[in-house]
Design a protein around this motif. Structure first.
Motif, PDB file in Angstrom:
ATOM      1  N   MET A   1      -2.109  25.664  42.056  1.00 20.94           N
ATOM      2  CA  MET A   1      -2.739  25.271  43.309  1.00 20.94           C
ATOM      3  C   MET A   1      -3.856  24.276  43.045  1.00 20.94           C
ATOM      4  O   MET A   1      -4.668  24.464  42.150  1.00 20.94           O
ATOM      5  CB  MET A   1      -3.310  26.502  44.010  1.00 20.94           C
ATOM      6  CG  MET A   1      -4.025  26.202  45.318  1.00 20.94           C
ATOM      7  SD  MET A   1      -4.628  27.730  46.070  1.00 20.94           S
ATOM      8  CE  MET A   1      -6.375  27.391  46.012  1.00 20.94           C
ATOM      9  N   SER A   2      -3.886  23.197  43.811  1.00 20.86           N
ATOM     10  CA  SER A   2      -4.902  22.158  43.633  1.00 20.86           C
ATOM     11  C   SER A   2      -6.148  22.459  44.450  1.00 20.86           C
ATOM     12  O   SER A   2      -6.065  22.957  45.569  1.00 20.86           O
ATOM     13  CB  SER A   2      -4.338  20.801  44.051  1.00 20.86           C
ATOM     14  OG  SER A   2      -5.344  19.821  44.042  1.00 20.86           O
ATOM     15  N   ASP A  48     -18.864  18.138  37.710  1.00 20.07           N
ATOM     16  CA  ASP A  48     -18.497  18.684  36.401  1.00 20.07           C
ATOM     17  C   ASP A  48     -19.541  18.300  35.360  1.00 20.07           C
ATOM     18  O   ASP A  48     -19.894  17.125  35.225  1.00 20.07           O
ATOM     19  CB  ASP A  48     -17.126  18.156  35.983  1.00 20.07           C
ATOM     20  CG  ASP A  48     -16.662  18.732  34.659  1.00 20.07           C
ATOM     21  OD1 ASP A  48     -16.165  19.873  34.661  1.00 20.07           O
ATOM     22  OD2 ASP A  48     -16.789  18.034  33.631  1.00 20.07           O
ATOM     23  N   GLU A  49     -20.015  19.257  34.602  1.00 19.30           N
ATOM     24  CA  GLU A  49     -21.111  19.023  33.657  1.00 19.30           C
ATOM     25  C   GLU A  49     -20.736  18.041  32.563  1.00 19.30           C
ATOM     26  O   GLU A  49     -21.513  17.150  32.216  1.00 19.30           O
ATOM     27  CB  GLU A  49     -21.550  20.350  33.037  1.00 19.30           C
ATOM     28  CG  GLU A  49     -22.729  20.226  32.088  1.00 19.30           C
ATOM     29  CD  GLU A  49     -23.183  21.574  31.547  1.00 19.30           C
ATOM     30  OE1 GLU A  49     -24.072  21.588  30.663  1.00 19.30           O
ATOM     31  OE2 GLU A  49     -22.652  22.611  31.992  1.00 19.30           O
ATOM     32  N   ARG A  50     -19.525  18.181  32.016  1.00 19.19           N
ATOM     33  CA  ARG A  50     -19.131  17.294  30.914  1.00 19.19           C
ATOM     34  C   ARG A  50     -18.925  15.861  31.383  1.00 19.19           C
ATOM     35  O   ARG A  50     -19.274  14.915  30.664  1.00 19.19           O
ATOM     36  CB  ARG A  50     -17.868  17.831  30.236  1.00 19.19           C
ATOM     37  CG  ARG A  50     -18.104  19.063  29.382  1.00 19.19           C
ATOM     38  CD  ARG A  50     -16.862  19.487  28.654  1.00 19.19           C
ATOM     39  NE  ARG A  50     -15.805  19.902  29.567  1.00 19.19           N
ATOM     40  CZ  ARG A  50     -14.583  20.254  29.197  1.00 19.19           C
ATOM     41  NH1 ARG A  50     -14.237  20.193  27.920  1.00 19.19           N
ATOM     42  NH2 ARG A  50     -13.689  20.648  30.086  1.00 19.19           N
ATOM     43  N   SER A 183       4.063  15.949  43.214  1.00 15.01           N
ATOM     44  CA  SER A 183       3.445  17.257  43.351  1.00 15.01           C
ATOM     45  C   SER A 183       2.269  17.369  42.388  1.00 15.01           C
ATOM     46  O   SER A 183       2.176  16.625  41.403  1.00 15.01           O
ATOM     47  CB  SER A 183       4.460  18.359  43.044  1.00 15.01           C
ATOM     48  OG  SER A 183       4.823  18.323  41.669  1.00 15.01           O
ATOM     49  N   ASP A 184       1.390  18.322  42.659  1.00 10.87           N
ATOM     50  CA  ASP A 184       0.298  18.583  41.728  1.00 10.87           C
ATOM     51  C   ASP A 184       0.839  18.986  40.363  1.00 10.87           C
ATOM     52  O   ASP A 184       0.259  18.644  39.322  1.00 10.87           O
ATOM     53  CB  ASP A 184      -0.596  19.710  42.267  1.00 10.87           C
ATOM     54  CG  ASP A 184      -1.409  19.284  43.472  1.00 10.87           C
ATOM     55  OD1 ASP A 184      -1.561  18.065  43.689  1.00 10.87           O
ATOM     56  OD2 ASP A 184      -1.897  20.171  44.197  1.00 10.87           O
ATOM     57  N   ARG A 230      -7.502  18.222  35.039  1.00 11.23           N
ATOM     58  CA  ARG A 230      -6.463  19.232  34.738  1.00 11.23           C
ATOM     59  C   ARG A 230      -6.897  20.620  35.197  1.00 11.23           C
ATOM     60  O   ARG A 230      -6.075  21.401  35.692  1.00 11.23           O
ATOM     61  CB  ARG A 230      -6.175  19.222  33.231  1.00 11.23           C
ATOM     62  CG  ARG A 230      -5.085  20.210  32.825  1.00 11.23           C
ATOM     63  CD  ARG A 230      -3.780  19.858  33.526  1.00 11.23           C
ATOM     64  NE  ARG A 230      -2.725  20.831  33.210  1.00 11.23           N
ATOM     65  CZ  ARG A 230      -2.526  21.960  33.884  1.00 11.23           C
ATOM     66  NH1 ARG A 230      -3.319  22.283  34.910  1.00 11.23           N
ATOM     67  NH2 ARG A 230      -1.548  22.768  33.555  1.00 11.23           N
ATOM     68  N   SER A 231      -8.166  20.932  35.055  1.00 10.30           N
ATOM     69  CA  SER A 231      -8.665  22.261  35.443  1.00 10.30           C
ATOM     70  C   SER A 231      -8.550  22.506  36.938  1.00 10.30           C
ATOM     71  O   SER A 231      -8.517  23.654  37.389  1.00 10.30           O
ATOM     72  CB  SER A 231     -10.116  22.443  34.995  1.00 10.30           C
ATOM     73  OG  SER A 231     -11.017  21.694  35.824  1.00 10.30           O
ATOM     74  N   GLN A 232      -8.492  21.434  37.713  1.00 14.02           N
ATOM     75  CA  GLN A 232      -8.414  21.555  39.172  1.00 14.02           C
ATOM     76  C   GLN A 232      -6.982  21.672  39.685  1.00 14.02           C
ATOM     77  O   GLN A 232      -6.770  21.831  40.889  1.00 14.02           O
ATOM     78  CB  GLN A 232      -9.089  20.342  39.834  1.00 14.02           C
ATOM     79  CG  GLN A 232     -10.559  20.173  39.487  1.00 14.02           C
ATOM     80  CD  GLN A 232     -11.375  21.396  39.889  1.00 14.02           C
ATOM     81  OE1 GLN A 232     -11.470  21.736  41.059  1.00 14.02           O
ATOM     82  NE2 GLN A 232     -11.972  22.054  38.911  1.00 14.02           N
TER      83      GLN A 232
END
Length: 234
Positions: A1-2, A48-50, A183-184, A230-232
């Motif tokens: 899921m995005s 995002d911190e990075r 698609s995501d 990618r994490s999202q």
């Protein structure tokens, strides 16, 4: 899921486009806004911190430049040539094929064919004066930029459809061309299989040659952005 909305997809598309183009031509042949601390101060960090740290580092690097702009452009262009062009050969070859396998000396391989097929599936092809293999990191980031643009368009159209549910229509992108929707999951797979899977190898080579150079910072930012993106995507 995005967890990304249309605005985020648009911002990602712009960010990847800038980073990709920065890796395809020397600064003397493209935009020189990377020399401006203000540009990096306004660069989207997506919370995002990075990503924020990498953009801040580029801002500090740009702020430390003391010479005239023309000399700075020349210096960054010389750095680009030494790293990615040569002669006699690039210090940090920017192609996936040469970073996936230790000791690879040929820039054309399986990753090139894979990227050629990805581009073809999107109705795209590598073109332009750079004449690079398709698995060049700059081309991979530009490909991802186009994927993000299409996901942003799909989100925009979804919002329109929800507001005008009674009207049935196919709305094409602003260039008028019908394009395959993405698609995501496809975007996530591309990030895993291509740029995020090998950018760290290229970054290490650039860091070894120019540890506080422009492109060491650019690649750190690109890697942070890819990891955040990618994490999202679940």
């Amino acid at each position: 899921m995005s967890y990304l909305n249309a605005a985020s997809w648009h911002a990602l598309a712009d960010a990847y486009a800038f980073l990709g183009n920065s890796l395809l031509r020397p600064m003397s042949q493209t935009a020189d806004v990377g020399l401006d601390p203000e540009f990096w101060g306004a660069f989207p960090d997506f919370g995002d911190e990075r990503v924020a740290e990498a953009a801040d580092a580029l801002g500090l690097w740009a702020g430390s430049l003391g010479a005239g702009r023309e000399k700075n452009v020349t210096d960054v262009s010389v750095e680009y040539t030494a790293l990615f062009v040569g002669p006699p050969s690039p210090t940090a070859p920017p192609w996936e094929t040469m970073n996936r396998r230790e000791g690879a000396s040929v820039g054309f391989g399986e990753a090139t064919f894979q990227m050629r097929e990805v581009l073809r599936s999107l109705g795209l092809e590598a073109a332009g004066p750079s004449n690079q293999y398709e698995d060049h990191l700059g081309i991979e980031l530009l490909c991802l930029s186009e994927m993000c643009r299409r996901r942003a368009w799909a989100c925009d159209m979804s919002a329109v459809a929800s507001e005008v549910a009674a009207r049935e229509a196919h709305v094409a992108p602003d260039n008028g061309a019908l394009v395959r929707e993405l698609s995501d999951e496809e975007v996530a797979a591309f990030i895993d299989d291509h740029p995020l899977g090998w950018i760290e190898s290229l970054e290490a080579k650039v860091q070894a040659a120019y540890p506080d150079g422009y492109f060491a910072h650019v690649l750190t930012l690109a890697r942070a952005l890819l990891a955040y993106h990618r994490s999202q995507l679940g």
